[in-house]
Each structure stands twice: as structure tokens, then as C-alpha cells.
Design a protein around this motif. Structure first.
Motif, PDB file in Angstrom:
ATOM      1  N   ARG A 718       1.251  -1.185  -0.266  1.00  0.00           N
ATOM      2  CA  ARG A 718       0.446  -0.299  -0.251  1.00  0.00           C
ATOM      3  C   ARG A 718       1.330   1.447  -0.167  1.00  0.00           C
ATOM      4  O   ARG A 718       0.705   2.132  -0.793  1.00  0.00           O
ATOM      5  CB  ARG A 718      -0.657   0.244   1.476  1.00  0.00           C
ATOM      6  CG  ARG A 718      -1.888   1.489   0.827  1.00  0.00           C
ATOM      7  CD  ARG A 718      -2.774   1.402   2.662  1.00  0.00           C
ATOM      8  NE  ARG A 718      -3.474   0.325   2.864  1.00  0.00           N
ATOM      9  CZ  ARG A 718      -2.878  -0.868   3.848  1.00  0.00           C
ATOM     10  NH1 ARG A 718      -1.889  -0.068   4.469  1.00  0.00           N
ATOM     11  NH2 ARG A 718      -3.443  -1.536   4.510  1.00  0.00           N
ATOM     12  N   TYR A 721       2.527   0.879  -3.922  1.00  0.00           N
ATOM     13  CA  TYR A 721       1.705   1.439  -5.001  1.00  0.00           C
ATOM     14  C   TYR A 721       0.959   2.049  -4.118  1.00  0.00           C
ATOM     15  O   TYR A 721       0.189   2.408  -5.894  1.00  0.00           O
ATOM     16  CB  TYR A 721       1.035  -0.260  -5.473  1.00  0.00           C
ATOM     17  CG  TYR A 721       2.455  -1.052  -5.579  1.00  0.00           C
ATOM     18  CD1 TYR A 721       3.265  -0.519  -6.374  1.00  0.00           C
ATOM     19  CD2 TYR A 721       2.764  -1.912  -5.162  1.00  0.00           C
ATOM     20  CE1 TYR A 721       4.942  -1.461  -6.984  1.00  0.00           C
ATOM     21  CE2 TYR A 721       4.054  -2.901  -5.430  1.00  0.00           C
ATOM     22  CZ  TYR A 721       4.990  -2.042  -6.748  1.00  0.00           C
ATOM     23  OH  TYR A 721       5.543  -3.250  -6.967  1.00  0.00           O
ATOM     24  N   GLY A 722       0.159   2.326  -3.223  1.00  0.00           N
ATOM     25  CA  GLY A 722      -1.132   2.777  -3.160  1.00  0.00           C
ATOM     26  C   GLY A 722      -1.975   1.992  -3.641  1.00  0.00           C
ATOM     27  O   GLY A 722      -1.967   0.313  -3.800  1.00  0.00           O
ATOM     28  N   GLU A 723      -3.750   2.169  -2.890  1.00  0.00           N
ATOM     29  CA  GLU A 723      -4.462   1.327  -3.361  1.00  0.00           C
ATOM     30  C   GLU A 723      -4.745   0.708  -4.432  1.00  0.00           C
ATOM     31  O   GLU A 723      -6.476   0.457  -4.463  1.00  0.00           O
ATOM     32  CB  GLU A 723      -5.721   1.882  -1.679  1.00  0.00           C
ATOM     33  CG  GLU A 723      -5.011   2.031  -1.176  1.00  0.00           C
ATOM     34  CD  GLU A 723      -5.812   1.428   0.569  1.00  0.00           C
ATOM     35  OE1 GLU A 723      -7.228   2.261   0.142  1.00  0.00           O
ATOM     36  OE2 GLU A 723      -5.679   2.221   1.695  1.00  0.00           O
TER      37      GLU A 723
END
Length: 969
Positions: A718, A721-723
Motif C-alpha cells: 500500500r 503502490y497505493g490502493e
């Protein structure tokens, strides 16, 4: 051609050029304006669509296309049975052994001499009984007469002939162990030169037949067999005709082969002649060169024939075919890309094909010998007569034939010409570039230590702040006049960003470097290869493939550039696989493997083995997948530990899939330790290692460890890369397994699973394997038992959603021919409980299919087989066969209790104990029901923990049984 004929062909062409929505109106107008032409046009359109056999009153079409589609004839069951009935019988001294071929006129058998005179094997041809007619008999007799006149090393010779009991002719030919010319070339990956040389043999044989007054009329790849030693054998003169140039009304052939037959015969009823055979040979040549076979559509042929008025039309079509050739066709010609194929075909070869395919027969080659001579000229790099080349063209061919001598002369002349200002300018530019490169190198050494312009090793970074600082300092240097040096620095920074998992910044830097080099006119091949790799890492596969393919076209075919070709082929293979172009992906991978095998640098070979192993795993070729992974680890372990770890990660996933949880956990712990040591605790590869460990722990029945590991992995991915990234979506998918350990978390885990499926579908499309797997897992969750707190109406809504979702997933997996297991089990039981129409019969069929697939792909995987057996027993219970269900479940429970730790199997055992308690209560045996519930409570407590819903439900049912003598079933 009559005025009606011309009118129909004109309508034909106009019709095919129209948009589909306008065709109905066009036909209505034709019906009103010209009823006769409309009737003929409608019949041709229907025949072209395959709706019925062509039956037209046009004199130039009637009775000419009765068959020609040999594939359809082969598929006819009556034809098959007729041919089989003759096996074992004798014709003359020959006993028929087996059927080896069948066409529009006759059947060909393998036959053995059976009169004890001597032993010999032949190919024996006789008429198809169901088509026997005087005209067919005459055609076979004509073929026999023509063959008797032909004695040529490239024409299959006639050995014997006679008539059967019904006076139908037959004849025996020399048996040829060979393969159709196109298949022979493709299986051996023959170059264009080899293919052209083979067709030169055909030209020799055809020129001889023409000299004997015989026109073949049915030239196509299946009638040109090639033996193991590379000798072409021309056969099947079944449609041959005497070359009688003075005949006014030639006899129409019995049948034609659409696509290969010259258009003047198909559409105008012209007499067979040398030019018509050369047209067919031109079609075969085009097919051998590009792999693009002719259209069998009458509509397309008519339109193409009428359009072929320009002398360039045929050549343009050939080059277009080369430019759109499949990866398989390119590899089968020993090439690596479409550009190389198009380049070799354009020019002389395209001109030769165009000459053969001209609409006007008088503009084709005058003889097969002339065509063969032009092919030989091409092989010798001499000017071909099909091209009206000027002095420049002839000079170019002369230089190509003598390129070594001319090259040496050219080098000498060029060396003498260089001097003065050119030498000074080159030296000045080199000095400036050297100074700029040294400045950047010093900056890198001062800031990153081991980082250089060639890239980074496995050195970990604690944060991206250092790289941001280096980028700022690089841009502060005066490199505006040195774009190559700046591009090199940015490329190195891009690689460094990739090492720490910052793929977005890495892609930005690599893209900027590539654009700098493009503007400078310098090769940017290495930089573009890096960009393609980064795009694939971010699931931008179409862009990655485009960049890699365009770059590959520019890479020279030499030893120096071999590693770069391998990198680009690998990225093309990755992209094609993720885009579901599996055959193209395999072709690219095979080409890359061929370049890396037996090379001193083993890293690329290990990477390709890992990729092939992953694909084998997805196709459930499990032993091959494991062999590839273990070989990759062995190859890369000492010199490329990062690549060895990539193979280990895939092997862990494979072992988990096979329910070999203990092996998977041991390897996962080893992988995690190595990645934490080399990459640090926050690298995305370390996050994936945590997820792989969690997957094996969940399946292996270690809920607390699974929960801790998955949270660590999700946290890292998370953050990096982000969600909305596919890697995070995969972590969410693994996380949802925790629901099976704690059903009270249903709402939370269902939300995670929906999010995972949504991300993967948005990233890859609904048919991609990762998206399909996530949708399947979501469907399973929707059908799985819900907490008691979920209202009945909501449970029904979720069940209906799950059924619809799994129905879609099963349909897609069937189309992709990739079997799935757990989702099919859940779906089968859900429709059995629904019980609409033939639901229960369908459920049994699905369960039996799953059982067969499990045996085929997983062998003796105990856990999977026991689960499938449980679902079959559960189906018997749902159908009311309580005795069978109870007996089967008792046996399954005994095996499950002694099986290795396995989450799904433990849940199956809990379900079995619950069902057996219900069966006992139904029979009125309260003591047995009570004992089953006690075992259920104690088993769930021991394996799943005291808070698991099974423990609480079993205790509630025991209390109710004690108070009321019953419990909910």
C-alpha cells in the motif's frame, strides 16, 4: 462474359464494399431494378456464406464449384463410413490397409501388394462410391492417362491401374512419406530462401508436365509433398486437363479449390492453360512467404479479382500480409519481427508474386520455366525479370552479389575521404562528451557510491530522498549540449528508482531519456528496453509491447546485440501473455530462449525459465512448471540472487497451489529473509514475500501467523503502490482467506474481495487470468455460508449475485480451456440447492468433470480429492439419498482427520460432522446426532480456535438438543 455476368460481378463488388447496415437496402434496389441479376447475386451471397451449395444458372459458374472445400468433405460422416468400409478389401493385387486422404472426387488408401509376388506399399486412389458417375469415372481415367505420360523425379509416378467390380477405375501410385510443403517448411522453420528453392523444384516439375501437354489445375500446398530429404513431390492430377490451346469449348472441371484456382476459370469459365497453373503457384508462393493463406470466400475473390487492375495490387497485398504476419509465422521463417519479413519480401519477391497473380492471364509469366528462372535469379541476387528495374536497380544487385569485395574497396575510399575539418569536429565532440560523462560519474560516485552509469546492483536504499537529491544535481549540470550523457544519467536513475520500487518515477525518467536520444538522432535502444520493462511492471502492457516491438525492429542481428534482443523479446512475451495472446507470447519466449541457451551470461536464461514456469503453472502443467522454477534457481543462485528469488517466489505459489504447505512455508521464510537482507524491509519485493508466506500459512492452517504476515505485506505494498495497483489487489485477495478463520469478519473481507476484483479487472480486463481468479474468489465468498447476523433476504441476494458471477467465470474459463476447481464445486452445490429444471443433473456433471480434471492435473493431491468427494456426498444428501451421503461422509471424515494440516480440509470435516448430525436427527437417532455435534465443537475448537463460529454453532445446537430434542437443520 455476357452483360448479365458483368452486371452480377459488378453488384458483387459493390455489395462487399458496403457497410453491413446498408446491404439490405442495396439488395432491395437490385431486386427492383434487375430481377435476373438479383437472383444470381443472392445465390452467390448465400453460397459464399455457406448457407447451401452453389447452384447458379450462369454458364461460366454452373457445375464448377460443386465442391472444392475438402475440409467439409472430410467431415462428412457418410463419406467417412464409405471409406472405412473398403479397408481390408482388394483392388487388383492390392489390399487396402487404411485411408490416408479424401478429396472432392476420390479416396486415397495405403495399400499393400497381396498376391505373394513381391512386397510393396502404394497409395491407391479410387472413386468415392456415393459420387460415382460417368463424368467422375472419366476424370479418374484422364488422371491415370496423364500420369502414365509423366516421368519426372518431382512427380509421383503411376505404378498400376484397373477397374473394380462396378467398373469404377482405380490406380496405384508410389507411396510418398512426405508432408505438405507449407507444414514441412513451418515445422523446420525454413528461411525464405529455402522456401523459394523448394518452389523452384515445383516449377521444374510443372514445366515438364506442361511440355507433355498436361495442365494440373489443382496446385495447392497439400498436393506438394516434401520428403525428409527435402525433395518435392507433385501429386493429385485429378483435375488435370490436356493442354489444347485450340479448343473452343473446353470441358469444365469436376471441381475447383476456391482461393487457389485462377479467377478467370472461376468467374469467366476460361479454358485451363499454363497461366492458370502459374496463378495457383503464385498463391502457394505467397502463402509460403507470409503464412497468409488465400481466402476461400467467393465474395472476397470476386471483389479482389475486379480490383486487381493495377500492376502493384498483388505486390501491395503481399507486403501487407508480411507486415501483419503472426509471431508464429515470423518465427517459422527464422525471423524475429515483422519488419524483417516485410523487408525481405518487398521488392523482388513481391514483384514475382504480383506477376503470377495478375488479373489478365496474358500478363503473367509465359511458362513455369520462366517463373523458376526468376526465383533462381532472386536466390543468386540477380535482377529478376518481374521488375522493370533501371540501372540503379541492376547496380544494387551487382553490389549485393559482390558485397565483400566492394565493401573492402568502399572502406578504403571512405578512409581516404575523411580528414581535415571532419576529423577535428569528431575529436572535439568526443572530448566534450567525455568531459560531461566524467562529471556525471563523479557526481554518482560521490552520492551513491556503488551506483554508476551502468545501473545499480542489489544495494538497498532507505528512502527515495537520496535519489531525488542526485536527480536535482544531475539537472544542475550543464548538459544541454550533451543529450546522450544526460540520457545516460537519467536512465541510470530510472534503474535506481526501479530498485527501490518507485516504478512511476522510473518510467518518467526512462521516457525522458528515450525522447532526448530520439531528438539527438542517437540510438536509444537500451533506454527503450528499460522503458518497456517498467511499463510491464506497472501493468501497462499494450504500451510496453509497442515500445519493445518498435525497438526490436531497430536492433541488429549480431552477437554484440544478442542480450538486448533477449530483453526486448522477453518484454514482448510478458506483454502478449498478459494481453491473452498466449501463442504469440510462447513464440517470443521460445525465440528468446534460443538466444540465451548455452550462453556464458546465465541471468537472462534463468529469467526466461521462470517466465515459462509461471505460464506452465497457469496452464496447470505442474511438473513442467516446477522443473522450470528449480532449474532457474540453480542457474541463477550463485551469480544472480535476485533472479533466483523471483523463481523461488513463483515456486512458493506453485507449492501452495498443490497444497504442499510445509514446503511452501519453508521456502517462503527463506525468500523473506534474503529479500529483507538485500532490499530492506520496505521494498515491494519484500512485501510480496510476506504475501507469499501468508498464502502458504493460511492454507496450511496457521491463522495467527497468516494474519500477521498478510498485514505486513499489505502495509508495504500500500505504501509503495497505493490502493489501486494490481500488486495490492493480489494482497487483498490473499487477505480474504482470513474470513474462513473468522466468519464474523464477513463484511470486511467481502469488501476487500470486491475491491481486489475491481482493481484487477480495471487493470487487466475481465478475461485476464488474475482478474478471472479474483472474480472466482469473490463468487465463492458470495456463495459461502454467512454469519447468522446476515438477514435471509440479503443472503438470497448475495447467493444470486454469486451464482451469476461464477456462471460467467466458468464460461470464460471454458473458452480459455483453463480448468478451475473450488469455484466449480461451490457453483455445483449452489445450483443443486436451487433445483430449477435440470440443475441437479448439471451439478453432478460439473462435480464429475472436476474430479476428472483433478486426477489429470493434480495426481494424488489428497486434500483436493477429499474435498471433491465431500461435494459429491453433499449432492447425495441434497437429493435425499441420506444413507449414501452418510456412508460416504464417514469415510471422508476418517481420511480428513489423518491428513496434514489444511485449512479447507478442516472446514470440510466440520461441514461433514454437521451434515451427519442432521442425518442422524432426521433418522431419530438423537444420541448419534449429539455425538457428531460434540465432535464438531471439539474439532473446531482444536483447529480453528474457541471463537470460531463452528464452535459456537455446535454448542448452541447441543443446548437446543438437550432442551427440546431438536436443533435447526
Amino acid at each position: 462474359m455476357s452483360s448479365v455476368d458483368a452486371r452480377v460481378l459488378s453488384l458483387f463488388r459493390a455489395y462487399v464494399d458496403l457497410e453491413p447496415r446498408r446491404r439490405s437496402r442495396f439488395l432491395e434496389d437490385a431486386r427492383r431494378d434487375d430481377p435476373q441479376a438479383h437472383a444470381l447475386l443472392a445465390a452467390m451471397i448465400a453460397a459464399d456464406a455457406g448457407e447451401h451449395a452453389l447452384d447458379l444458372s450462369l454458364p461460366w459458374l454452373s457445375d464448377r464449384l460443386r465442391t472444392g472445400n475438402e475440409d467439409a468433405a472430410d467431415a462428412d460422416e457418410d463419406d467417412e463410413s464409405d471409406g472405412e468400409n473398403r479397408i481390408g478389401t482388394r483392388l487388383g493385387p492390392w489390399r487396402l490397409v487404411r485411408k490416408i486422404g479424401q478429396g472432392g472426387m476420390g479416396i486415397v488408401y495405403e495399400a499393400m501388394r497381396d498376391d505373394r509376388q513381391y512386397e510393396q506399399r502404394v497409395a491407391l486412389k479410387c472413386a468415392r462410391a456415393e459420387l460415382s458417375s460417368p463424368r467422375l469415372s472419366e476424370a479418374l481415367l484422364a488422371e491415370r492417362r496423364h500420369l502414365a505420360r509423366l516421368q519426372h523425379p518431382n512427380i509421383v509416378p503411376l505404378l498400376d491401374g484397373g477397374v473394380d467390380a462396378q467398373d469404377h477405375p482405380w490406380f496405384a501410385l508410389q507411396y510418398v512419406e512426405g508432408e505438405a510443403i507449407d507444414l514441412w517448411c513451418d515445422r523446420r522453420r525454413k528461411s525464405l530462401r529455402d522456401r523459394v528453392a523448394l518452389l523452384g523444384q515445383v516449377c521444374d516439375a510443372l514445366a515438364y508436365a506442361h511440355a507433355q501437354g498436361v495442365v494440373h489445375q489443382d496446385l495447392k500446398p497439400s498436393n506438394l509433398l516434401v520428403t525428409d530429404d527435402g525433395r518435392v513431390q507433385l501429386l493429385d492430377f485429378g483435375l488435370s486437363a490436356p493442354l489444347n490451346l485450340g479448343a473452343d469449348t473446353p470441358a469444365p472441371p469436376v471441381a475447383l479449390t476456391p482461393g487457389y484456382t485462377a479467377p478467370e476459370i472461376v468467374f469467366r469459365g476460361a479454358a485451363p492453360c499454363i497461366a492458370s497453373d502459374l496463378y495457383s503457384l503464385g498463391v502457394v508462393l505467397a502463402q509460403l512467404l507470409t503464412g497468409d493463406g488465400p481466402s476461400r470466400s467467393l465474395l472476397a475473390q470476386a471483389s479482389q479479382w475486379l480490383a486487381t487492375t493495377s500492376s502493384e495490387a498483388g505486390a501491395e497485398r503481399l507486403v501487407r500480409s508480411a507486415a501483419t504476419a503472426t509471431s508464429e509465422a515470423i518465427a517459422n521463417r527464422g525471423l524475429s519481427d515483422r519488419r524483417s519479413l516485410a523487408k525481405q519480401i518487398s521488392g523482388d519477391l513481391a514483384a514475382i508474386v504480383e506477376r503470377c497473380l495478375r488479373a489478365d492471364p496474358t500478363q503473367r509469366y509465359r511458362s513455369a520455366g520462366e517463373l523458376g528462372e526468376d526465383l533462381q535469379r532472386w536466390l543468386q541476387h540477380r535482377p529478376v525479370r518481374a521488375r522493370d528495374g533501371g540501372r540503379l536497380y541492376r547496380t544494387g544487385r551487382f553490389l549485393r552479389r559482390h558485397r565483400l569485395a566492394m565493401g573492402l574497396a568502399g572502406v578504403t575510399a571512405l578512409t581516404a575521404a575523411i580528414g581535415g575539418g571532419a576529423t577535428w569536429w569528431q575529436a572535439y565532440r568526443v572530448e566534450r562528451e567525455t568531459q560531461a560523462t566524467l562529471a556525471v560519474s563523479r557526481l554518482f560516485e560521490e552520492t551513491l557510491g556503488s551506483a554508476t552509469l551502468s545501473g545499480l546492483s542489489d544495494t538497498p536504499f532507505s528512502s527515495s530522498a537520496l535519489l531525488r537529491d542526485v536527480e536535482t544535481k544531475v539537472r544542475g549540470l550543464d548538459l544541454s549540449a550533451q543529450p546522450r550523457t544526460l540520457a545516460g544519467a537519467l536512465t541510470s536513475l530510472a534503474r535506481s528508482r526501479a530498485v527501490i520500487g518507485d516504478y512511476a518515477s522510473a518510467t518518467r525518467l526512462a521516457d525522458e531519456a528515450a525522447r532526448l536520444l530520439d531528438r539527438d538522432g542517437a540510438p536509444s535502444l537500451e533506454t527503450r528496453a528499460t522503458l518497456a520493462s517498467l511499463l510491464n511492471l506497472q501493468a501497462r502492457h499494450r504500451q510496453a509491447r509497442s515500445v519493445a516491438e518498435q525497438t526490436l525492429d531497430q536492433v541488429p542481428h549480431d552477437q554484440l546485440h544478442r542480450p538486448l534482443r533477449v530483453r526486448l523479446l522477453t518484454e514482448i512475451a510478458r506483454s502478449d501473455w498478459e494481453l491473452l495472446h498466449h501463442r504469440d507470447a510462447q513464440d517470443a519466449l521460445d525465440a528468446a530462449l534460443a538466444l540465451t541457451r548455452n550462453q556464458p551470461e546465465r541471468g537472462p536464461y534463468a529469467e526466461l525459465l521462470t517466465l515459462r514456469g509461471y505460464w506452465n503453472a497457469r496452464l496447470l502443467n505442474l511438473p513442467q512448471a516446477e522443473a522450470d522454477f528449480r532449474r532457474a534457481i540453480a542457474v541463477a543462485a550463485d551469480t544472480q540472487p535476485a533472479l533466483a528469488n523471483q523463481a523461488r517466489e513463483k515456486l512458493i505459489q506453485l507449492l501452495t497451489l498443490q497444497e504442499r504447505f510445509a514446503e511452501a512455508q519453508g521456502l517462503a521464510l527463506q525468500l523473506l529473509e534474503q529479500r529483507r537482507r538485500s532490499l530492506g524491509d520496505r521494498h515491494p519485493d519484500t512485501g510480496r514475500a510476506w504475501v507469499a508466506l501468508a498464502d502458504s500459512q493460511c492454507g496450511g492452517g496457521r491463522p495467527a501467523d497468516c494474519r500477521a504476515s498478510i498485514e505486513r505485506g499489505k502495509d508495504i505494498l500500500r505504501a509503495r503502490y497505493g490502493e489501486s495497483h494490481p500488486e495490492y489487489a493480489e494482497a487483498l485477495r490473499v487477505s480474504t482467506q482470513l474470513y474462513f478463520l473468522d466468519e464474523h469478519s464477513y463484511a470486511e473481507r467481502l469488501s476487500e474481495m470486491r475491491r481486489s476484483a475491481s482493481i484487477l479487472q480495471e487493470s487487466y480486463g475481465p478475461a485476464h487470468e488474475a482478474a478471472l481468479r479474483a472474480r472466482a474468489d469473490l463468487g465463492v465468498m458470495l456463495l459461502h455460508r454467512k454469519p447468522a447476523s446476515v438477514p435471509d433476504e440479503e443472503q438470497r441476494r448475495l447467493r444470486d449475485e454469486g451464482l451469476a458471477l461464477l456462471d460467467s467465470v466458468l464460461s470464460t474459463s471454458d473458452r480459455q480451456k483453463v480448468p478451475i476447481f473450488t469455484p466449480k464445486l461451490y457453483y455445483a452445490i449452489a445450483i443443486a440447492r436451487r433445483n430449477r429444471g435440470d440443475d441437479r443433473d448439471t451439478a453432478r456433471r460439473l462435480l464429475v468433470e472436476t474430479q476428472t480434471d483433478a486426477e489429470r492435473y493434480f495426481g494424488d493431491s489428497r486434500g483436493l480429492h477429499l474435498r471433491i468427494s465431500y461435494y459429491l456426498a453433499l449432492l447425495a444428501y441434497i437429493q435425499g439419498d441420506l444413507a449414501t451421503a452418510d456412508a460416504q461422509m464417514a469415510d471422508i471424515a476418517a481420511q480428513a482427520e489423518t491428513a496434514p494440516p489444511h485449512l479447507r480440509l478442516r472446514l470440510v470435516l466440520c461441514n461433514i460432522l454437521n451434515v451427519r448430525a442432521n442425518i442422524a436427527l432426521h433418522r431419530g437417532d438423537r444420541d448419534s446426532a449429539r455425538n457428531h455435534l460434540i465432535r464438531l465443537r471439539d474439532t473446531a475448537m482444536r483447529w480453528l480456535g474457541p471463537e470460531h463460529p463452528w464452535v459456537k454453532q455446535a454448542q448452541r445446537d447441543l443446548d437446543l438438543l438437550a432442551r427440546t430434542g431438536r436443533f435447526p437443520t
